[in-house]
Design a protein around this motif. Structure first.
Motif, PDB file in Angstrom:
ATOM      1  N   ARG B  81      -7.886  -4.707   4.667  1.00  0.00           N
ATOM      2  CA  ARG B  81      -7.420  -4.222   3.301  1.00  0.00           C
ATOM      3  C   ARG B  81      -6.484  -2.926   2.973  1.00  0.00           C
ATOM      4  O   ARG B  81      -6.099  -3.129   2.327  1.00  0.00           O
ATOM      5  CB  ARG B  81      -8.715  -4.692   1.867  1.00  0.00           C
ATOM      6  CG  ARG B  81      -8.811  -4.561   0.760  1.00  0.00           C
ATOM      7  CD  ARG B  81      -9.376  -4.757   0.048  1.00  0.00           C
ATOM      8  NE  ARG B  81     -11.039  -3.347   0.026  1.00  0.00           N
ATOM      9  CZ  ARG B  81     -10.143  -2.238  -0.312  1.00  0.00           C
ATOM     10  NH1 ARG B  81      -9.479  -1.939  -1.217  1.00  0.00           N
ATOM     11  NH2 ARG B  81     -11.214  -1.876   0.112  1.00  0.00           N
ATOM     12  N   GLN B  82      -7.569  -1.920   3.728  1.00  0.00           N
ATOM     13  CA  GLN B  82      -6.984  -0.707   3.129  1.00  0.00           C
ATOM     14  C   GLN B  82      -5.418  -0.766   4.276  1.00  0.00           C
ATOM     15  O   GLN B  82      -5.242   0.384   4.148  1.00  0.00           O
ATOM     16  CB  GLN B  82      -7.901   0.153   4.355  1.00  0.00           C
ATOM     17  CG  GLN B  82      -9.213  -0.032   3.552  1.00  0.00           C
ATOM     18  CD  GLN B  82     -10.615   1.483   3.908  1.00  0.00           C
ATOM     19  OE1 GLN B  82     -10.186   1.742   5.123  1.00  0.00           O
ATOM     20  NE2 GLN B  82     -11.748   1.661   3.669  1.00  0.00           N
ATOM     21  N   GLU B  83      -5.610  -1.148   5.389  1.00  0.00           N
ATOM     22  CA  GLU B  83      -4.731  -1.319   6.113  1.00  0.00           C
ATOM     23  C   GLU B  83      -3.483  -2.078   5.204  1.00  0.00           C
ATOM     24  O   GLU B  83      -1.801  -2.063   5.208  1.00  0.00           O
ATOM     25  CB  GLU B  83      -4.068  -1.726   7.200  1.00  0.00           C
ATOM     26  CG  GLU B  83      -4.875  -1.549   8.452  1.00  0.00           C
ATOM     27  CD  GLU B  83      -4.846  -1.834   9.486  1.00  0.00           C
ATOM     28  OE1 GLU B  83      -5.941  -1.216  10.821  1.00  0.00           O
ATOM     29  OE2 GLU B  83      -4.806  -3.205  10.145  1.00  0.00           O
ATOM     30  N   ALA B  84      -3.630  -3.009   4.616  1.00  0.00           N
ATOM     31  CA  ALA B  84      -2.567  -3.996   3.638  1.00  0.00           C
ATOM     32  C   ALA B  84      -2.177  -2.925   2.384  1.00  0.00           C
ATOM     33  O   ALA B  84      -1.706  -1.971   1.813  1.00  0.00           O
ATOM     34  CB  ALA B  84      -3.157  -5.241   3.378  1.00  0.00           C
ATOM     35  N   GLU B  85      -3.064  -2.154   1.903  1.00  0.00           N
ATOM     36  CA  GLU B  85      -2.808  -0.946   1.217  1.00  0.00           C
ATOM     37  C   GLU B  85      -1.818   0.858   1.359  1.00  0.00           C
ATOM     38  O   GLU B  85      -1.680   0.221   0.294  1.00  0.00           O
ATOM     39  CB  GLU B  85      -4.191  -0.460  -0.188  1.00  0.00           C
ATOM     40  CG  GLU B  85      -4.500  -1.425  -0.654  1.00  0.00           C
ATOM     41  CD  GLU B  85      -6.273  -1.273  -1.292  1.00  0.00           C
ATOM     42  OE1 GLU B  85      -6.577   0.150  -1.090  1.00  0.00           O
ATOM     43  OE2 GLU B  85      -6.993  -1.332  -2.191  1.00  0.00           O
ATOM     44  N   ALA B  86      -2.339   0.570   2.501  1.00  0.00           N
ATOM     45  CA  ALA B  86      -1.272   1.417   2.917  1.00  0.00           C
ATOM     46  C   ALA B  86      -0.414   0.827   2.994  1.00  0.00           C
ATOM     47  O   ALA B  86       0.310   1.498   3.233  1.00  0.00           O
ATOM     48  CB  ALA B  86      -2.089   2.085   4.440  1.00  0.00           C
ATOM     49  N   GLU B  87       0.546   0.648   3.658  1.00  0.00           N
ATOM     50  CA  GLU B  87       1.489  -0.594   3.948  1.00  0.00           C
ATOM     51  C   GLU B  87       1.848  -1.205   3.052  1.00  0.00           C
ATOM     52  O   GLU B  87       3.351  -0.586   2.399  1.00  0.00           O
ATOM     53  CB  GLU B  87       0.869  -2.333   5.007  1.00  0.00           C
ATOM     54  CG  GLU B  87       2.286  -2.802   5.547  1.00  0.00           C
ATOM     55  CD  GLU B  87       3.009  -2.282   6.189  1.00  0.00           C
ATOM     56  OE1 GLU B  87       2.585  -1.077   6.929  1.00  0.00           O
ATOM     57  OE2 GLU B  87       4.550  -2.457   6.368  1.00  0.00           O
ATOM     58  N   ARG B  88       1.642  -1.550   2.093  1.00  0.00           N
ATOM     59  CA  ARG B  88       1.760  -1.727   0.282  1.00  0.00           C
ATOM     60  C   ARG B  88       1.861   0.225  -0.760  1.00  0.00           C
ATOM     61  O   ARG B  88       3.259  -0.546  -1.155  1.00  0.00           O
ATOM     62  CB  ARG B  88       1.625  -2.116  -0.817  1.00  0.00           C
ATOM     63  CG  ARG B  88       1.601  -2.389  -2.469  1.00  0.00           C
ATOM     64  CD  ARG B  88       0.246  -2.491  -2.858  1.00  0.00           C
ATOM     65  NE  ARG B  88      -1.001  -1.418  -3.185  1.00  0.00           N
ATOM     66  CZ  ARG B  88      -1.910  -1.399  -3.555  1.00  0.00           C
ATOM     67  NH1 ARG B  88      -2.281  -2.732  -4.188  1.00  0.00           N
ATOM     68  NH2 ARG B  88      -2.530  -0.671  -3.899  1.00  0.00           N
ATOM     69  N   ASP B  89       1.403   0.536  -0.076  1.00  0.00           N
ATOM     70  CA  ASP B  89       1.837   2.364  -0.476  1.00  0.00           C
ATOM     71  C   ASP B  89       3.242   2.568   0.005  1.00  0.00           C
ATOM     72  O   ASP B  89       3.650   3.638  -0.381  1.00  0.00           O
ATOM     73  CB  ASP B  89       0.473   3.176  -0.132  1.00  0.00           C
ATOM     74  CG  ASP B  89      -0.315   2.313  -1.131  1.00  0.00           C
ATOM     75  OD1 ASP B  89      -0.105   1.780  -2.141  1.00  0.00           O
ATOM     76  OD2 ASP B  89      -1.364   3.073  -1.031  1.00  0.00           O
ATOM     77  N   THR B  90       3.335   2.564   1.816  1.00  0.00           N
ATOM     78  CA  THR B  90       4.287   2.907   2.141  1.00  0.00           C
ATOM     79  C   THR B  90       5.622   2.154   2.172  1.00  0.00           C
ATOM     80  O   THR B  90       6.516   2.579   1.937  1.00  0.00           O
ATOM     81  CB  THR B  90       4.085   2.640   3.767  1.00  0.00           C
ATOM     82  OG1 THR B  90       2.589   3.359   3.815  1.00  0.00           O
ATOM     83  CG2 THR B  90       5.382   3.605   4.320  1.00  0.00           C
ATOM     84  N   LEU B  91       5.335   0.862   1.803  1.00  0.00           N
ATOM     85  CA  LEU B  91       7.051   0.114   1.338  1.00  0.00           C
ATOM     86  C   LEU B  91       6.966   0.103  -0.016  1.00  0.00           C
ATOM     87  O   LEU B  91       7.886   0.351  -0.296  1.00  0.00           O
ATOM     88  CB  LEU B  91       6.101  -1.699   1.934  1.00  0.00           C
ATOM     89  CG  LEU B  91       6.399  -1.680   2.711  1.00  0.00           C
ATOM     90  CD1 LEU B  91       5.931  -3.629   2.576  1.00  0.00           C
ATOM     91  CD2 LEU B  91       7.357  -1.961   3.475  1.00  0.00           C
ATOM     92  N   GLU B  94       8.998   3.827   0.441  1.00  0.00           N
ATOM     93  CA  GLU B  94      10.223   2.921   1.206  1.00  0.00           C
ATOM     94  C   GLU B  94      11.170   2.486   0.004  1.00  0.00           C
ATOM     95  O   GLU B  94      12.155   3.452  -0.649  1.00  0.00           O
ATOM     96  CB  GLU B  94       9.872   2.304   2.175  1.00  0.00           C
ATOM     97  CG  GLU B  94       9.689   3.178   3.428  1.00  0.00           C
ATOM     98  CD  GLU B  94       9.746   2.214   4.696  1.00  0.00           C
ATOM     99  OE1 GLU B  94       9.466   0.759   4.371  1.00  0.00           O
ATOM    100  OE2 GLU B  94       9.092   2.412   5.764  1.00  0.00           O
TER     101      GLU B  94
END
Lengths: 235, 256
Positions: B81-91, B94
């Motif tokens: 979940r944290q990785e997904a949130e980080a990925e979402r934040d990154t996307l 971007e």
């Protein structure tokens, strides 16, 4: 009409006469011993018990449980003694149904012998359990004044045991004999059935009374625990 | 009824023998068998209890493993979940950066387009202004625009001769540049006036399409010019004013 099998002499050998009481006692002993040997000859833990072995286990465990109820503990020597009393009297009385069999318990000599054995067994068990001094002290309980009464009570127990068993068995046999002469087809059957019933009851009463007398002589306070080595004979 | 004491003694002996016989062949075998069976049952119960204890231990071990797996599963879920949130934040970051970049690019494009349009409008306005001025001068004064520009520039130069000479230094050449070629008459008149003021300086006429309409004199380090830039700037100001007014009207039509 002979009232006691003692009077029936079966044969006389070298001056020793064998009467019916001793002979039929040997028959009873033979039946009990052979029966026991036949049932227990192949007795192994890995062989499941058959109906005869189960019957004997029920009888022995029933006697043991009765002794435990009365004495409050399991006592193997008392089991051997009281159990033999019961089985001997019961088998003697049960064999009454066999024509020609004269129960040894119908002899006053036999019942006297059994009563005497109880009379001897009580102090023996008491001395074994309490020691000689401890057992003799029971005759002074609750006071030394009671010494003669306790001695009389001790002997009267034996006499009552002997007369009770003899009277019941002998009277049954005598009544059956008399009725056989009056009404030979019907009443003897009823009397034999009643004789079986009273014989079993007398065997039970005789063994129970012997157990009560012996356990009262061996009872100590406080009662020893069931795991005590003195209660269970090591085989 | 009598007691035969010999029989009594024999019966006591028989009874004692019977006790021994039954003890030997009945009680001991039966009781030993019962004891052996009870011992076997007890051993089996013990084995069952041990097996039950082992089973309970195994059950506890499996339960612990299941709980550990559940905990690990929760950790993995939480990490994912944290990785997904980080990925979402990154996307999202971007995407925001790309949007900002595109907005800036679009803004720069708009600015560039606006500048191009302004230059185009400026040129169109200048052309129109010159054309109208030239036509008005021809119609009203029968004169050319370039002639009037030359005359006006000479009028500006005359009071500044000493200043121009001082600024130009020892220059021997001068150049008049114009957006379009000057008419012959205008060149002649302008040359005559210039030679009168600067007799030792050679004069040349050049055209520069990139230059604003007008005349520019360059002599050494001195430069004197008259162009329509100031007029065009005024025209631009007026047009910008009108354009902005039009934009306001579009943005707030109810206020019109």
């Amino acid at each position: 009409m002979t009232l006691s099998p003692d009077q029936t002499i079966l044969f006389d050998l070298w001056g020793l006469s064998l009467n019916a009481t001793v002979f039929f006692t040997w028959i009873v002993m033979l039946v009990l011993t052979l029966g026991s040997i036949l049932v227990t000859r192949n007795l192994r833990p890995d062989v499941p018990p058959n109906r005869w072995r189960t019957t004997l286990e029920v009888i022995v465990q029933g006697i043991e449980s009765q002794i435990k109820e009365i004495a409050g503990r399991s006592d193997r020597p008392l089991l051997y003694y009281a159990g033999t009393l019961f089985l001997f009297v019961a088998v003697s009385n049960l064999l009454l149904v066999i024509p020609g069999f004269q129960p040894p318990t119908a002899s006053l000599s036999t019942t006297t012998a059994l009563a005497l054995s109880v009379l001897i067994a009580v102090p023996l068990f008491g001395i074994t359990s309490r020691g000689l001094g401890g057992y003799l002290k029971t005759y002074l309980q609750p006071s030394f004044i009671m010494l003669p009464f306790n001695i009389i009570s001790e002997f009267s127990r034996g006499v009552s045991l002997a007369v009770r068993l003899y009277g019941n068995i002998m009277s049954g046999a005598v009544i059956a004999t008399i009725l056989l002469g009056v009404a030979p087809f019907f009443f003897p059957v009823i009397m034999d059935v009643l004789g079986l019933l009273t014989g079993m009851i007398q065997a039970y009463i005789f063994a129970i009374l012997a157990t009560v007398y012996i356990s009262s002589a061996t009872k100590t306070a406080p009662a020893p625990s069931p795991a005590s080595p003195t209660e269970k004979e090591t085989s | 009824m009598s007691i035969d004491w010999i029989t009594v003694a024999a019966q006591i002996a028989n009874f004692l023998v019977l006790i021994w016989l039954l003890k030997r062949f009945l009680y001991r075998p039966i009781l030993d068998g019962i004891d052996a069976r009870e011992a076997e049952i007890k051993a089996r119960m013990q084995e069952a209890a041990e097996a039950e204890a082992v089973a309970k231990t195994t059950e506890a071990s499996y339960r612990a493993q299941i709980e550990a797996m559940h905990a690990a599963q929760s950790d993995v879920s939480e990490r994912l979940r944290q990785e997904a949130e980080a990925e979402r934040d990154t996307l999202l970051a971007e995407a925001h950066a790309r949007m900002d970049q595109e907005r800036k690019s679009w803004q720069a494009h708009l600015t560039e387009e606006g500048q191009k349009y302004s230059i185009k409008l400026h040129r169109a306005g200048a052309g129109a202004l010159l054309s109208l001025t030239r036509k008005a001068l021809m119609d009203l004064a029968d004169d050319t625009l370039e002639g009037r520009m030359a005359h006006h520039l000479i009028a500006q130069i005359k009071p500044m001769i000493s200043d121009i000479e001082r600024a130009s230094g020892p220059a021997t050449e001068a150049v008049f540049t114009s957006h379009a070629a000057l008419p012959e008459a205008a060149q002649t008149a302008l040359g005559a006036e210039f030679q009168a003021a600067f007799p030792n300086v050679t004069l040349a006429f050049l055209t520069d399409p990139d230059q604003a309409p007008g005349l520019v004199l360059r002599m050494g380090g001195a430069q004197v010019a008259w162009t329509v830039d100031s007029y065009l700037d005024g025209l631009d100001a007026v047009m910008q004013d009108h354009l902005s007014t039009g934009a306001d009207l579009k943005a707030h039509p109810n206020e019109a």
